[in-house]
Design a protein around this motif. Structure first.
Motif, PDB file in Angstrom:
ATOM      1  N   GLY A   1       0.818  -1.208   0.000  1.00 21.61           N
ATOM      2  CA  GLY A   1       0.000   0.000   0.000  1.00 21.61           C
ATOM      3  C   GLY A   1       0.849   1.254   0.000  1.00 21.61           C
ATOM      4  N   PHE A   2       1.884   1.279   0.816  1.00 27.05           N
ATOM      5  CA  PHE A   2       2.772   2.440   0.891  1.00 27.05           C
ATOM      6  C   PHE A   2       3.535   2.620  -0.418  1.00 27.05           C
ATOM      7  CE2 PHE A   2       6.582   4.739   2.376  1.00 27.05           C
ATOM      8  CZ  PHE A   2       5.952   5.836   2.936  1.00 27.05           C
ATOM      9  N   THR A   3       3.958   1.517  -1.014  1.00 25.24           N
ATOM     10  CA  THR A   3       4.656   1.591  -2.305  1.00 25.24           C
ATOM     11  C   THR A   3       3.735   2.163  -3.377  1.00 25.24           C
ATOM     12  OG1 THR A   3       6.055  -0.281  -1.710  1.00 25.24           O
ATOM     13  CG2 THR A   3       5.886   0.257  -4.049  1.00 25.24           C
ATOM     14  N   GLY A   4       2.498   1.703  -3.416  1.00 21.76           N
ATOM     15  CA  GLY A   4       1.539   2.246  -4.374  1.00 21.76           C
ATOM     16  C   GLY A   4       1.295   3.727  -4.150  1.00 21.76           C
ATOM     17  N   ALA A   5       1.189   4.133  -2.889  1.00 22.54           N
ATOM     18  CA  ALA A   5       0.982   5.546  -2.570  1.00 22.54           C
ATOM     19  C   ALA A   5       2.186   6.382  -2.985  1.00 22.54           C
ATOM     20  CB  ALA A   5       0.701   5.707  -1.077  1.00 22.54           C
ATOM     21  N   LEU A   6       3.396   5.840  -2.835  1.00 26.97           N
ATOM     22  CA  LEU A   6       4.597   6.553  -3.289  1.00 26.97           C
ATOM     23  C   LEU A   6       4.599   6.723  -4.808  1.00 26.97           C
ATOM     24  CD1 LEU A   6       7.525   5.130  -1.114  1.00 26.97           C
ATOM     25  CD2 LEU A   6       6.630   7.453  -1.149  1.00 26.97           C
ATOM     26  N   VAL A   7       4.196   5.699  -5.520  1.00 26.52           N
ATOM     27  CA  VAL A   7       4.112   5.790  -6.981  1.00 26.52           C
ATOM     28  C   VAL A   7       3.070   6.846  -7.369  1.00 26.52           C
ATOM     29  CG1 VAL A   7       3.468   4.537  -9.072  1.00 26.52           C
ATOM     30  CG2 VAL A   7       4.955   3.454  -7.390  1.00 26.52           C
ATOM     31  N   TYR A   8       1.943   6.860  -6.680  1.00 25.69           N
ATOM     32  CA  TYR A   8       0.896   7.852  -6.939  1.00 25.69           C
ATOM     33  C   TYR A   8       1.436   9.258  -6.683  1.00 25.69           C
ATOM     34  CZ  TYR A   8      -3.803   9.857  -7.089  1.00 25.69           C
ATOM     35  OH  TYR A   8      -4.905  10.595  -7.423  1.00 25.69           O
ATOM     36  N   ALA A   9       2.150   9.435  -5.571  1.00 28.85           N
ATOM     37  CA  ALA A   9       2.739  10.736  -5.255  1.00 28.85           C
ATOM     38  C   ALA A   9       3.768  11.136  -6.315  1.00 28.85           C
ATOM     39  CB  ALA A   9       3.379  10.704  -3.867  1.00 28.85           C
ATOM     40  N   GLY A  10       4.532  10.159  -6.792  1.00 29.02           N
ATOM     41  CA  GLY A  10       5.500  10.439  -7.867  1.00 29.02           C
ATOM     42  C   GLY A  10       4.812  10.924  -9.127  1.00 29.02           C
ATOM     43  N   CYS A  11       3.687  10.327  -9.451  1.00 32.94           N
ATOM     44  CA  CYS A  11       2.894  10.758 -10.601  1.00 32.94           C
ATOM     45  C   CYS A  11       2.418  12.193 -10.395  1.00 32.94           C
ATOM     46  CB  CYS A  11       1.712   9.814 -10.799  1.00 32.94           C
ATOM     47  SG  CYS A  11       0.600  10.300 -12.126  1.00 32.94           S
ATOM     48  N   MET A  12       1.972  12.505  -9.180  1.00 34.23           N
ATOM     49  CA  MET A  12       1.524  13.867  -8.887  1.00 34.23           C
ATOM     50  C   MET A  12       2.673  14.867  -9.043  1.00 34.23           C
ATOM     51  SD  MET A  12      -0.892  13.070  -5.540  1.00 34.23           S
ATOM     52  CE  MET A  12      -0.843  14.731  -4.966  1.00 34.23           C
ATOM     53  N   ILE A  13       3.859  14.477  -8.605  1.00 35.91           N
ATOM     54  CA  ILE A  13       5.022  15.359  -8.711  1.00 35.91           C
ATOM     55  C   ILE A  13       5.388  15.587 -10.175  1.00 35.91           C
ATOM     56  CG2 ILE A  13       7.506  15.519  -8.244  1.00 35.91           C
ATOM     57  CD1 ILE A  13       6.859  14.115  -5.534  1.00 35.91           C
ATOM     58  N   VAL A  14       5.367  14.531 -10.975  1.00 35.20           N
ATOM     59  CA  VAL A  14       5.656  14.674 -12.407  1.00 35.20           C
ATOM     60  C   VAL A  14       4.665  15.643 -13.044  1.00 35.20           C
ATOM     61  CG1 VAL A  14       5.605  13.480 -14.644  1.00 35.20           C
ATOM     62  CG2 VAL A  14       6.812  12.457 -12.713  1.00 35.20           C
ATOM     63  N   MET A  15       3.385  15.463 -12.751  1.00 34.21           N
ATOM     64  CA  MET A  15       2.364  16.322 -13.350  1.00 34.21           C
ATOM     65  C   MET A  15       2.513  17.775 -12.883  1.00 34.21           C
ATOM     66  SD  MET A  15      -0.973  13.860 -13.385  1.00 34.21           S
ATOM     67  CE  MET A  15      -1.976  14.986 -14.348  1.00 34.21           C
ATOM     68  N   ALA A  16       2.901  17.985 -11.634  1.00 34.65           N
ATOM     69  CA  ALA A  16       3.029  19.341 -11.098  1.00 34.65           C
ATOM     70  C   ALA A  16       4.267  20.056 -11.618  1.00 34.65           C
ATOM     71  CB  ALA A  16       3.063  19.295  -9.577  1.00 34.65           C
ATOM     72  N   THR A  17       5.324  19.312 -11.924  1.00 31.23           N
ATOM     73  CA  THR A  17       6.585  19.955 -12.304  1.00 31.23           C
ATOM     74  C   THR A  17       6.874  19.936 -13.797  1.00 31.23           C
ATOM     75  OG1 THR A  17       7.820  17.910 -11.898  1.00 31.23           O
ATOM     76  CG2 THR A  17       7.642  19.469 -10.068  1.00 31.23           C
TER      77      THR A  17
ATOM     78  N   GLY B   1      -7.676   9.842  -4.461  1.00 27.58           N
ATOM     79  CA  GLY B   1      -6.932   8.870  -5.272  1.00 27.58           C
ATOM     80  C   GLY B   1      -5.743   8.305  -4.513  1.00 27.58           C
ATOM     81  N   PHE B   2      -5.049   9.162  -3.770  1.00 24.79           N
ATOM     82  CA  PHE B   2      -3.904   8.742  -2.966  1.00 24.79           C
ATOM     83  C   PHE B   2      -4.346   7.721  -1.914  1.00 24.79           C
ATOM     84  CE2 PHE B   2      -0.980   9.313   0.614  1.00 24.79           C
ATOM     85  CZ  PHE B   2       0.247   9.188  -0.022  1.00 24.79           C
ATOM     86  N   VAL B   3      -5.420   8.037  -1.203  1.00 25.67           N
ATOM     87  CA  VAL B   3      -5.931   7.144  -0.155  1.00 25.67           C
ATOM     88  C   VAL B   3      -6.455   5.843  -0.766  1.00 25.67           C
ATOM     89  CG1 VAL B   3      -7.723   6.888   1.623  1.00 25.67           C
ATOM     90  CG2 VAL B   3      -6.439   9.024   1.446  1.00 25.67           C
ATOM     91  N   GLN B   4      -7.180   5.931  -1.862  1.00 31.64           N
ATOM     92  CA  GLN B   4      -7.707   4.735  -2.515  1.00 31.64           C
ATOM     93  C   GLN B   4      -6.587   3.839  -3.026  1.00 31.64           C
ATOM     94  OE1 GLN B   4     -10.157   6.736  -5.396  1.00 31.64           O
ATOM     95  NE2 GLN B   4     -12.013   6.473  -4.186  1.00 31.64           N
ATOM     96  N   THR B   5      -5.526   4.441  -3.543  1.00 32.65           N
ATOM     97  CA  THR B   5      -4.385   3.657  -4.006  1.00 32.65           C
ATOM     98  C   THR B   5      -3.743   2.913  -2.847  1.00 32.65           C
ATOM     99  OG1 THR B   5      -3.976   5.192  -5.825  1.00 32.65           O
ATOM    100  CG2 THR B   5      -2.145   3.766  -5.175  1.00 32.65           C
ATOM    101  N   PHE B   6      -3.589   3.588  -1.702  1.00 35.72           N
ATOM    102  CA  PHE B   6      -3.033   2.917  -0.521  1.00 35.72           C
ATOM    103  C   PHE B   6      -3.922   1.757  -0.089  1.00 35.72           C
ATOM    104  CE2 PHE B   6      -2.841   2.172   4.014  1.00 35.72           C
ATOM    105  CZ  PHE B   6      -1.496   1.895   4.177  1.00 35.72           C
TER     106      PHE B   6
END
Length: 90
Positions: free
Chosen positions: A14-30, A65-70
């Protein structure tokens, strides 16, 4: 063979999936829209994501989405560990 702790394995996935989701958010934001499209097109080798990328994702929707992914990751990890433990010969 050793048994897998169901809760810990679920948390790890779950934590790994949430990290991947956060990484996607960072890519989209930057990276912006063009950079995001380039990144995901190269990552998904052969799929064109141009028509499905949505850059104006509300913060609350991203949080859900972050919570659901976790949660999904935790459930998948817990199932994997439980199925593994069941098949071990005692």
């Amino acid at each position: 063979m050793n048994r897998i702790n169901v809760k810990k394995f679920g948390f790890a996935l779950g934590f790994t999936g949430a990290l991947v989701y956060a990484g996607c958010m960072i890519v989209m934001a930057t990276a912006g829209q063009e950079g995001t499209i380039t990144f995901f097109n190269s990552l998904l080798h052969g799929l064109d994501v141009t028509n499905i990328i949505r850059m104006d994702v509300p913060l609350l929707e991203a949080l859900f989405g972050f919570v659901q992914t976790f949660i999904l990751g935790w459930l998948i990890g817990a199932c994997i560990a439980a199925f593994y433990n069941v098949q071990i010969k005692k």
